[in-house]
Design an enzyme around this catalytic site. Structure first.
Site, PDB file in Angstrom:
ATOM      1  N   LYS A  56       0.866  -1.179   0.000  1.00 41.36           N
ATOM      2  CA  LYS A  56       0.000   0.000   0.000  1.00 41.36           C
ATOM      3  C   LYS A  56       0.900   1.226   0.000  1.00 41.36           C
ATOM      4  O   LYS A  56       1.906   1.283   0.715  1.00 41.36           O
ATOM      5  CB  LYS A  56      -0.873  -0.020   1.261  1.00 41.36           C
ATOM      6  CG  LYS A  56      -1.748   1.215   1.472  1.00 41.36           C
ATOM      7  CD  LYS A  56      -2.912   1.181   0.494  1.00 41.36           C
ATOM      8  CE  LYS A  56      -3.960   2.231   0.856  1.00 41.36           C
ATOM      9  NZ  LYS A  56      -4.738   1.812   2.037  1.00 41.36           N
ATOM     10  N   SER A  58       0.671   5.809  -0.707  1.00 42.69           N
ATOM     11  CA  SER A  58      -0.093   6.980  -1.108  1.00 42.69           C
ATOM     12  C   SER A  58      -0.053   7.098  -2.629  1.00 42.69           C
ATOM     13  O   SER A  58       0.972   6.794  -3.257  1.00 42.69           O
ATOM     14  CB  SER A  58       0.499   8.251  -0.495  1.00 42.69           C
ATOM     15  OG  SER A  58       0.468   8.203   0.918  1.00 42.69           O
ATOM     16  N   THR A 110      -0.664  11.650  -0.054  1.00 45.89           N
ATOM     17  CA  THR A 110      -1.603  12.326  -0.950  1.00 45.89           C
ATOM     18  C   THR A 110      -2.166  13.573  -0.280  1.00 45.89           C
ATOM     19  O   THR A 110      -2.514  14.546  -0.964  1.00 45.89           O
ATOM     20  CB  THR A 110      -2.720  11.363  -1.356  1.00 45.89           C
ATOM     21  OG1 THR A 110      -2.127  10.175  -1.890  1.00 45.89           O
ATOM     22  CG2 THR A 110      -3.634  11.969  -2.407  1.00 45.89           C
ATOM     23  N   ALA A 111      -2.233  13.560   1.053  1.00 48.53           N
ATOM     24  CA  ALA A 111      -2.674  14.750   1.783  1.00 48.53           C
ATOM     25  C   ALA A 111      -1.767  15.937   1.475  1.00 48.53           C
ATOM     26  O   ALA A 111      -2.240  17.063   1.271  1.00 48.53           O
ATOM     27  CB  ALA A 111      -2.688  14.465   3.286  1.00 48.53           C
ATOM     28  N   HIS A 150      -7.059   9.606   7.678  1.00 45.80           N
ATOM     29  CA  HIS A 150      -7.573   8.413   8.354  1.00 45.80           C
ATOM     30  C   HIS A 150      -8.777   8.759   9.228  1.00 45.80           C
ATOM     31  O   HIS A 150      -9.661   9.506   8.823  1.00 45.80           O
ATOM     32  CB  HIS A 150      -6.468   7.732   9.159  1.00 45.80           C
ATOM     33  CG  HIS A 150      -5.264   7.338   8.350  1.00 45.80           C
ATOM     34  ND1 HIS A 150      -5.336   6.926   7.048  1.00 45.80           N
ATOM     35  CD2 HIS A 150      -3.942   7.310   8.687  1.00 45.80           C
ATOM     36  CE1 HIS A 150      -4.119   6.644   6.613  1.00 45.80           C
ATOM     37  NE2 HIS A 150      -3.256   6.870   7.576  1.00 45.80           N
TER      38      HIS A 150
END
Length: 278
Positions: A56, A58, A110-111, A150
């Site tokens: 996993k 981003s 990605t934030a 999250h």
């Protein structure tokens, strides 16, 4: 039997989706999955260093590693109403964002990318901080603002914080597309057949989890950092959806659009050409 180092975060959506692979024996006739459970920014760094077989990451970092990795079409975190939030204390709500001391949960998240699209000056001034430390730091006055991810979107009010912007809603309003947050990448040198098989096994794992087999809840809670059960369910319901099973045309379009905008702003070097398996 092929050994695969599989990276995932401790967040409930990941432990929910990948329980079948890691604990219920899906794919065990052919593959042995060795879990590496770590914070998303740690996983991002592992991918940048090429240390994991499948992981996993981003979506932001996905764009930086596509020479060695391909993005799978299952296991993604992508949807509507699920984006990062910019939060602050009441006294800073009306201040220009670029004037505030603001934290992001990792430069490659990605934030952080979305903050760069939303306010480039704030992005350039942002500091990095583990996501679980951002809200307490704002509350204590160590920060003035932060981009939270999250389960933060469900509990920020418990820290006395207020929302400046929902970056997911901002993205949806501008593009009409769902927001890509994270995805599963696999090393291209594993081979096309292997990656397609794992892609399908992830779908099987998600479908199994939806039946809530015995052992799933304990596995999720063991990694959920003492999260309230109701928040765990909200987290799963928000971040696990039909795009997790299959990105489809709309999900694919959303990822390509995000890469195009990030490249135009200089946040990533260029728009990637070969993102998915062919």
């Amino acid at each position: 039997m092929k050994k695969i180092r599989f990276g995932l975060s401790p967040c409930p959506n990941d432990t929910f989706m990948f329980y079948g692979l890691l604990k219920a024996g899906i794919g065990s006739h052919k593959y042995s999955f060795y879990p590496v459970i770590s914070d998303i920014e740690d996983l991002n760094r592992h991918a940048l260093e090429g240390r994991l077989d499948i992981t996993k990451v981003s979506i932001h970092v996905c764009a930086l590693v596509l020479k060695d990795y391909a993005l799978l079409r299952s296991g993604a975190a992508l949807g509507r109403g699920c984006g990062p939030l910019i939060v602050t204390r009441k006294e800073f709500v009306d201040r220009p964002l670029e004037e505030l001391t603001i934290a992001v949960p990792g430069r490659h998240t990605t934030a952080a990318l979305l903050l760069g699209l939303y306010n480039k000056k704030a992005f350039e001034r942002a500091i990095e901080m583990p996501f679980h430390q951002i809200m307490p730091a704002i509350k204590k006055g160590k920060l003035q603002a932060g981009v939270i991810i999250h389960e933060g979107r469900f509990v920020y009010h418990l820290f006395g914080l207020q929302k400046i912007e929902d970056l997911g809603q901002w993205w949806e309003d501008r593009t009409g597309l769902p927001l890509p947050l994270g995805g599963i990448i696999g090393r291209r040198d594993l081979g096309h057949e292997c990656l397609l098989e794992v892609e399908e096994m992830i779908r099987e794992s998600i479908l199994l989890a939806r039946r809530w087999p015995s052992g799933l809840e304990g596995f999720i809670r063991a990694h959920a950092q003492e999260m309230d059960p109701s928040v765990i369910r909200k987290h799963i319901d928000t971040y696990v959806n039909e795009y997790s099973l299959e990105l489809g045309p709309e999900g694919t379009k959303a990822i390509k659009r995000l890469f195009e905008e990030a490249a135009l702003e200089g946040i990533i070097p260029e728009t990637p050409k070969e993102v998915f398996l062919h």
